[in-house]
Design an enzyme around this catalytic site. Structure first.
Site, short mmCIF file in Angstrom:
data_model
loop_
_atom_site.label_atom_id
_atom_site.label_comp_id
_atom_site.label_asym_id
_atom_site.label_seq_id
_atom_site.Cartn_x
_atom_site.Cartn_y
_atom_site.Cartn_z
CG ASN A 32 -0.35 0.07 2.44
OD1 ASN A 32 1.03 0.19 2.66
ND2 ASN A 32 -0.91 0.02 3.54
CG ASN A 35 7.74 2.78 6.27
OD1 ASN A 35 7.76 4.08 6.54
ND2 ASN A 35 8.40 1.70 6.79
CG ASP A 58 -4.30 -1.31 3.31
OD1 ASP A 58 -4.18 -2.40 3.97
OD2 ASP A 58 -4.17 -0.23 3.79
CB SER A 124 10.88 -9.67 14.96
OG SER A 124 11.71 -8.58 15.85
CE1 TYR A 148 6.77 -5.00 14.16
CE2 TYR A 148 8.96 -5.27 15.94
CZ TYR A 148 8.35 -5.39 14.58
OH TYR A 148 9.02 -6.03 13.51
CE LYS A 152 6.65 -8.40 12.79
NZ LYS A 152 6.32 -8.46 11.08
CG PHE A 177 18.72 -11.84 15.84
CD1 PHE A 177 18.12 -12.80 15.31
CD2 PHE A 177 19.00 -11.61 17.11
CE1 PHE A 177 17.50 -13.87 16.40
CE2 PHE A 177 18.58 -12.54 18.02
CZ PHE A 177 17.82 -13.83 17.63
NE ARG A 291 15.65 2.50 21.69
CZ ARG A 291 16.02 2.15 20.35
NH1 ARG A 291 15.50 3.09 19.49
NH2 ARG A 291 16.27 1.00 20.01
N GLY A 293 12.88 -0.02 27.71
CA GLY A 293 12.62 -1.37 27.00
C GLY A 293 13.69 -1.94 26.26
CG ASP A 294 16.65 -0.25 23.79
OD1 ASP A 294 15.48 -0.62 23.15
OD2 ASP A 294 17.30 0.88 23.44
#
Ligand code: NAD
Ligand code: UFG
Length: 337
Positions: A32, A35, A58, A124, A148, A152, A177, A291, A293-294
């Protein structure tokens, strides 16, 4: 063999298109362009000297999807299409659930309806959550750390359920990765909208003069230089992994899961050093707080893909940085010249 590549104008898919065409697969792209731009498809065609059929559509539009499946007789699908920004997914989770999960459900319905039962899915390393043991093997515990990642994990779970109910499906879950780099020609590469979220696209923008400083997110991790360690993989190696996965699906393996990584971790500061060598200039950086959550460290055990797919990542960190820089310096504004 005719392959539907969803999200086929995107970063990883455009490199995969080149590798598929090289091996004489017929490629049909559905995207679509939320991005990406169509130019990436034309550049993949130019690099391979072969053509790609493109549908701007889409996955949320089931009628069009159904019509595309009717018009083209696909043998397999590689499903890249999805939204992928972790931070954005925390702000607009519903959009992520709708686009990624509903989009995948529509795709699976169309596949079932048209008896196309070979699927490669872009998963991922995020599905491992904060893994306790390194390197990460495919049978490590799974968990979601953000919306996100949850998309997954939910899609992986859906695919496991579908396979359990009907073992005539052949499905490869590929857990990437950290893909970086670009085609060695510098003709296709990563072209994020706005300010990049990921390390290497950010460094590339600093190198080309579009941004001032690299921001290093934390230098107080329990790692040799205090900065985060990741398993960066050259996007062309990753693309070749998809061709190997399609070959594997042709042997009717059922549902299979593979890590695609190098098995080697590099710190943020090591990546900056390697990029400086590639672009032959000093790159200014500042140390910022961590950051949220890292993880400190994340790298794969990719030996299962080597054993079962005959695939191994061949390109090292030097080529990853050099190829990224070739793309960025040849295309300072990405595809929009
Ligand atoms: P990308 O954004 O470049 O490509 C995704 C493509 O999907 C884009 O061209 C976009 O326009 C398209 N798309 C999105 N929603 C769509 C919809 N509803 N219908 C049709 N097209 C749609 O991203 P990428 O980096 O190439 O990633 C490809 C896949 O790999 C994604 O599923 C992503 O989650 C996954 N992945 C990426 C990374 C990474 O670091 N790049 C890591 C692990 C997994
Ligand atoms: N980092 C910085 N500065 C930046 C960006 C990142 O220091 O401007 C650091 C991060 O803290 C981390 C490393 O660089 O230590 C890599 O960060 P990225 O954002 O490039 O990549 P992540 O490992 O956070 O995540 C990426 C994708 C996820 C995917 C994961 C595994 O964004 O969607 O790889 O595939 F799940």
């Amino acid at each position: 063999m005719k392959i539907l590549v969803t999200g086929g104008a995107g970063y990883i898919a455009s490199h995969t298109n080149v590798e598929l065409l090289k091996e004489d697969y017929e490629v049909v792209v559905l995207d679509n362009l939320s991005n990406s731009v169509e130019e990436s498809i034309h550049r993949a065609e130019a690099l391979s000297g072969k053509s790609i059929t493109f549908y701007q559509a889409d996955l949320l539009d089931y009628e069009t999807l159904d019509a595309v499946f009717k018009a083209e007789k696909f043998d397999a699908v590689i499903h890249f299409a999805g939204l992928k920004a972790v931070g954005e997914s925390c702000q607009i989770p519903l959009r992520y659930f709708d686009n990624n999960i509903t989009g995948t459900i529509n795709l699976l319905k169309a596949m079932e309806e048209h008896s196309v039962k070979k699927l490669v899915f872009s998963s991922s390393a995020t599905v491992y959550g904060h893994a306790k043991e390194m390197p990460i093997k495919e049978d490590a515990p799974l968990s979601a750390m953000n919306p996100y990642g949850r998309t997954k994990l939910i899609i992986e779970d859906m695919l496991r359920d579908i396979y359990a109910s009907d073992n005539s499906w052949d499905i490869a879950l590929l857990r990437y990765f950290n893909p970086i780099g670009a085609h060695e020609s510098g003709e296709i590469g990563e072209d994020p909208n706005g300010i990049p979220n990921n390390l290497v696209p950010y460094i590339a923008k600093v190198a080309v003069g579009a941004l001032d400083n690299i921001h290093v997110f934390g230098n107080d991790y329990d790692t040799p230089d205090g900065t985060g360690i990741r398993d960066y993989i050259h996007v062309v190696d990753l693309a070749i992994g998809h061709v190997k996965a399609i070959e594997k699906l042709n042997s009717n393996p059922g549902l299979v899961t593979y890590n695609l990584g190098t098995g080697v971790g590099y710190s943020v500061l090591e990546i900056i050093k390697n990029y400086e060598a590639a672009c032959q200039k000093a790159l200014p950086y500042v140390i910022d707080p961590r950051r949220p959550g890292d993880a400190a460290v994340c790298y794969s055990d990719a030996s299962k893909a080597e054993r079962e797919l005959g695939w191994v990542a061949k390109r090292g960190i030097k080529e990853m940085c050099e190829d990224s820089w070739r793309w960025q310096s040849k295309n300072p504004n990405g595809y929009n010249k």
